[in-house]
Design an enzyme around this catalytic site. Structure first.
Site: not given
Ligand code: URA
Length: 430
Positions: A80-82, A119, A186-187
């Site tokens: 999940k990503h918030s 987190t 990244k995810k």
């Molecule tokens: N979070 C991130 O990782 N990158 C963005 O550009 C904005 C929020």
């Protein structure tokens, strides 16, 4: 390939082709592209945008600028990503609950950003907990426990690390294309098969309006799916903190209360909804029942305890958490100045109050105080008598508590009539 030609294409309002975007992402990672060229690129994207295909190509290129993990597991690998909010400690409950449902969760997380908590900072409130693991250690914990929550190593999406820092100082953060590529690179480098996005909307979120949140959710979902990761999003309310506490150790307390069945509410409801969406998207039926059972049976708490121990924390954390978490020296209530109903909460102001207390960072090098923050924050729709607490402040010093008291009172609006309580889940974008 040449950065000048790529930037000239952007300047004319056209999207460079996939090879050019891929070259640019590699150049960000290996230093071929200069800071000036990267700044011009970011401004070009900000002003003229990319096509949907271009955004997906750039996201995949950013993902591939470093290590992309691969898993060969006997069950789906999900996460999940918030987009960030206040009192949002869902990950700490969701990851072990999903692991208790039999799937794997290799969660690469971040630290607090602006007014929002992170987190990793929350987990580090647990004595001994290490969020920096080698790849082998990360694989071992995910394999043994089912979940691990770690920081990104230097070789995860290095192009984003560089571009993010350049965007930050060139006024080019606010671009749907760049935000999407940054979050997803990244995810997706974690090698996920499925992802659910919690796109926050409201006073405590980066996206204050439903239209902005919807546009971001759409861009994230379409781009992640185009890169081959099955993804959907919930747009969720952040017009008030999700949990009653804001601050690192204080949010871990809220997490333990949910995991041990001592409390329910918005935090639990959203965790169940996100977990169910993720399980069902991965073809696992009755996601809601499975998530409820994982938590009510204590299986999720057991997984959380196993993850804490495997990552350096105390062996009996779940049984005895209150003994291990730090407590602030100054704890005081914020009395309501008058009787009324809570009609609005400025979530961003509350988040910034926690940062001022030392619970977040003003500059990157600041050291976070895990004990400070706010607890027992009222919710929209609550009725209070004059003098009844609106929240409890946890501070390192009396003077900081004084300033926080004023800020909390200003952030919470009391009205006379009934308040309209916002729905928790506003939309599901698939
Ligand atoms: N979070 C991130 O990782 N990158 C963005 O550009 C904005 C929020």
């Amino acid at each position: 390939m040449d950065a000048r030609a790529i930037n000239a294409t952007l300047r004319k309002g056209q999207t460079p082709d996939a090879d050019a975007l891929s070259w640019f992402a590699r150049g960000l990672a290996d230093g071929t592209v200069t800071d000036a060229q990267a700044g011009a690129f970011a401004m070009g994207v900000c002003l003229n945008g990319l096509t949907d295909a271009g955004r997906a190509a750039f996201t995949a290129a950013m993902r591939d600028s470093g290590k992309v993990l691969q898993w060969n597991m006997d069950a789906p690998v999900l996460d999940k990503h918030s987009t960030g909010g206040v009192g949002d400690c869902v990950s700490l409950i969701l990851a072990p609950a999903l692991a208790a449902c039999g799937v794997y969760v290799p969660m690469i997380s971040g630290r607090g950003l602006g007014h929002t908590g992170g987190t990793l900072d929350k987990l580090e409130a647990i004595p001994g907990f290490r969020t920096t693991l080698s790849e082998d250690q990360f694989r071992h914990v995910v394999g043994e426990v089912g979940c691990a929550i770690v920081s990104a190593s230097a070789d995860i999406a290095p192009a984003d690390k560089r571009l993010y820092a350049i965007r930050d100082v060139t006024g080019t953060v606010e671009s749907l294309d760049l935000i999407t590529a940054s979050i997803l690179s990244k995810k997706l480098a974690a090698g996920l098969e499925g992802l659910v996005l919690d796109v926050k909307c409201g006073s405590g979120a980066f996206m204050k309006s439903a239209d902005d949140a919807r546009a971001l959710a759409r861009a994230l979902v379409d781009t992640a799916n185009a890169t081959g990761c099955q993804t959907s999003a919930l747009i969720t309310d952040m017009s008030q903190p999700l949990a009653p506490s804001l601050g690192n150790a204080l949010e871990v307390i809220d997490v333990m209360r949910v995991l041990t069945g001592a409390t329910s509410g918005r935090l639990l409801d959203l965790t169940i909804a996100l977990g169910a969406a993720l399980l069902e998207q991965a073809g696992i039926e009755n996601g809601t029942d499975k998530m409820n059972k994982a938590i009510s049976s204590g299986a999720a708490a057991e997984k959380f305890g196993a993850m804490v121990y495997a990552m350096g924390g105390p062996v009996r954390f779940v049984e005895d958490w209150a003994r291990f978490l730090p407590e602030a020296p100054v704890i005081r209530e914020v009395p309501a100045p008058e009787a009324g109903t809570v009609t609005a909460i400025d979530g961003e102001a509350l988040g910034l109050t926690v940062v001022e207390l030392g619970g977040g960072r003003q500059v990157e090098t600041d050291i976070v105080d895990p004990a400070v923050g706010l607890s027992d924050v009222v919710s929209i729709g609550d009725t209070v008598r004059k003098g009844q607490p609106l929240a409890r402040i946890h501070a390192a010093r009396e003077a900081q508590a004084d300033a926080a008291e004023e800020a909390v009172r200003a952030a919470i609006t009391l009205g006379k009539g009934p308040a309209s309580v916002p729905d928790l889940i506003l939309e599901h974008i698939a």
